[in-house]
Motif scaffolding. Structure first.
Motif, mmCIF file in Angstrom:
data_model
loop_
_atom_site.group_PDB
_atom_site.id
_atom_site.type_symbol
_atom_site.label_atom_id
_atom_site.label_comp_id
_atom_site.label_asym_id
_atom_site.label_seq_id
_atom_site.Cartn_x
_atom_site.Cartn_y
_atom_site.Cartn_z
ATOM 1 N N VAL A 255 -12.194 -1.332 -53.203
ATOM 2 C CA VAL A 255 -10.882 -1.025 -53.778
ATOM 3 C C VAL A 255 -10.860 -1.406 -55.254
ATOM 4 O O VAL A 255 -10.394 -0.661 -56.115
ATOM 5 N N TYR A 256 -11.420 -2.581 -55.556
ATOM 6 C CA TYR A 256 -11.452 -3.067 -56.933
ATOM 7 C C TYR A 256 -12.236 -2.119 -57.841
ATOM 8 O O TYR A 256 -11.759 -1.701 -58.900
ATOM 9 N N ASP A 257 -13.444 -1.769 -57.424
ATOM 10 C CA ASP A 257 -14.307 -0.917 -58.253
ATOM 11 C C ASP A 257 -13.677 0.442 -58.529
ATOM 12 O O ASP A 257 -13.832 1.005 -59.618
ATOM 13 N N GLN A 258 -12.982 0.981 -57.542
ATOM 14 C CA GLN A 258 -12.385 2.302 -57.694
ATOM 15 C C GLN A 258 -11.116 2.278 -58.532
ATOM 16 O O GLN A 258 -10.772 3.265 -59.180
ATOM 17 N N THR B 89 -0.157 -5.304 -61.356
ATOM 18 C CA THR B 89 0.594 -4.065 -61.556
ATOM 19 C C THR B 89 -0.332 -2.868 -61.671
ATOM 20 O O THR B 89 -0.124 -1.835 -61.025
ATOM 21 N N HIS B 90 -1.380 -2.991 -62.479
ATOM 22 C CA HIS B 90 -2.289 -1.867 -62.696
ATOM 23 C C HIS B 90 -3.097 -1.548 -61.439
ATOM 24 O O HIS B 90 -3.360 -0.374 -61.146
ATOM 25 N N MET B 91 -3.486 -2.570 -60.692
ATOM 26 C CA MET B 91 -4.211 -2.331 -59.450
ATOM 27 C C MET B 91 -3.341 -1.620 -58.423
ATOM 28 O O MET B 91 -3.799 -0.714 -57.722
ATOM 29 N N LEU B 92 -2.087 -2.035 -58.336
ATOM 30 C CA LEU B 92 -1.176 -1.390 -57.391
ATOM 31 C C LEU B 92 -0.906 0.055 -57.777
ATOM 32 O O LEU B 92 -0.859 0.948 -56.927
ATOM 33 N N GLU B 93 -0.726 0.277 -59.081
ATOM 34 C CA GLU B 93 -0.479 1.644 -59.546
ATOM 35 C C GLU B 93 -1.660 2.549 -59.246
ATOM 36 O O GLU B 93 -1.489 3.717 -58.892
ATOM 37 N N SER B 94 -2.869 2.011 -59.373
ATOM 38 C CA SER B 94 -4.069 2.832 -59.200
ATOM 39 C C SER B 94 -4.472 2.992 -57.736
ATOM 40 O O SER B 94 -4.927 4.049 -57.324
ATOM 41 N N SER B 95 -4.322 1.928 -56.949
ATOM 42 C CA SER B 95 -4.836 1.951 -55.578
ATOM 43 C C SER B 95 -3.771 2.204 -54.527
ATOM 44 O O SER B 95 -4.060 2.713 -53.452
ATOM 45 N N PRO C 86 -8.996 -0.582 -64.135
ATOM 46 C CA PRO C 86 -9.324 0.202 -65.337
ATOM 47 C C PRO C 86 -10.579 -0.269 -66.073
ATOM 48 O O PRO C 86 -11.297 0.529 -66.662
ATOM 49 N N ARG C 87 -10.843 -1.587 -66.066
ATOM 50 C CA ARG C 87 -11.971 -2.096 -66.853
ATOM 51 C C ARG C 87 -13.210 -2.387 -66.003
ATOM 52 O O ARG C 87 -14.173 -2.960 -66.477
ATOM 53 N N ALA C 88 -13.139 -2.013 -64.716
ATOM 54 C CA ALA C 88 -14.322 -2.181 -63.862
ATOM 55 C C ALA C 88 -15.205 -0.936 -63.934
ATOM 56 O O ALA C 88 -16.337 -0.952 -63.473
ATOM 57 N N LYS C 89 -14.669 0.121 -64.513
ATOM 58 C CA LYS C 89 -15.405 1.385 -64.568
ATOM 59 C C LYS C 89 -16.255 1.424 -65.837
ATOM 60 O O LYS C 89 -15.773 1.172 -66.929
#
Length: 306
Positions: free
Chosen positions: A295-298, A257-263, A301-304
């Motif tokens: 895509v993951y790095d950008q 969900t969070h990845m889709l919302e962000s990317s 939320p916790r990869a940054k």
């Protein structure tokens, strides 16, 4: 004004009446169950009679599939259609017992699958609250590493448990996992997930048996079990005062969900999750690993790095 129910042809009604008597006298079913059978079979018999059915021996799998389709068109739940087909199978078994049929035409017809609602995902703040584990004992470090990795890479429970130490590359930030159907994929992990897996690897030897290959082990030194992971995550949810029940799949669902919302990149997230696109109307697009990692790095939320 509702339509009046037409009497069934006697050839159909006689067999039903015998079946109802059989349920009452020989099967000893409750009145509620008897009424349920009667209602379900009566509804189906009415429909079949409207289609021109005269004898139960005329019914084949095609007729039964029509009954299931009619239920779906009427908006019945999968569980209700399943109950309807179950009562029909029992009735046909009774007719076979009496020698009126030689085979059960409802045996090969399946009800539509019951939909399994996805668990409600955690919001980013709830995830932060859950993962704020500061204990420095090895089991707590292990548990935080498991949760960070589950949320940080969107793994299935079985994938997490099956990871071996040799599958993890802290240097390149990827893990080899084997998903459903023994399909292997490489998933990126970074930021806090990478940091805590590194911390766990430093203390793992104090718990793991010398010949154990598993990344995550129990206090007995062997590969941790699915049940143990579920139990520990639920306990951390309570300990960290997170309002909803915590499960491995809820962390995976939150990742998605969070990845889709962000990317807003559905295909990339599908690849990261190891999902296959089963739709015959959409061409599955393979994305290379470098793009997935970007895509993951950008987005995660916790990869940054803070």
């Amino acid at each position: 004004m509702s339509e009046s129910v037409q009497p069934l042809p006697s050839s159909l009604q006689r067999s039903l009446d015998r079946f109802y008597e059989y349920l009452r006298s020989e099967k000893g079913l409750s009145l509620h169950t008897q009424r349920n059978y009667k209602q379900q079979l009566g509804t189906m018999a009415q429909y079949l009679a409207q289609l021109g059915l005269k004898e139960w021996s005329q019914v084949d799998a095609g007729w039964v599939r029509q009954l299931a389709s009619k239920g779906m068109r009427e908006g019945l739940k999968a569980s209700s259609i399943s109950t309807r087909l179950s009562s029909l199978r029992s009735f046909f078994d009774f007719l076979i017992l009496r020698g009126e049929l030689v085979a059960n035409p409802a045996k090969g017809v399946s009800a539509p699958r019951k939909s399994r609602p996805l668990p409600k995902n955690l919001d980013v703040d709830e995830v932060g609250k859950l993962l704020d584990v500061t204990d420095d004992d090895p089991l707590s470090i292990r548990d935080r590493a498991m949760m960070e990795l589950m949320y940080g890479a969107g793994l299935r429970l079985a994938e997490l448990v099956d990871i071996n130490v040799k599958d993890v590359s802290l240097f390149s930030g990827d893990i080899r996992v084997v998903g459903k159907g023994d399909k292997e994929r490489k998933v990126p992990f970074a930021g806090l997930a990478k940091e805590w897996v590194g911390k766990w690897l430093k203390v793992r030897s104090g718990l793991a048996n010398s010949d154990e290959k598993a990344l995550f082990v129990s206090k007995l030194g062997v590969r941790i079990s699915h049940r143990n992971v579920q139990k520990r995550m639920a306990e951390w949810g309570q300990k960290q005062a997170v309002s909803s029940h915590i499960s491995p799949h809820k962390l995976r669902h939150s990742f998605a969900t969070h990845m889709l919302e962000s990317s807003n990149n559905l295909r990339a997230v599908q690849e990261l999750l190891g999902h296959e696109n089963i739709s015959t109307t959409q061409i599955y697009t393979h994305l290379d690993f470098q793009h997935l990692a970007q895509v993951y790095d950008q987005a995660h939320p916790r990869a940054k790095k803070k």
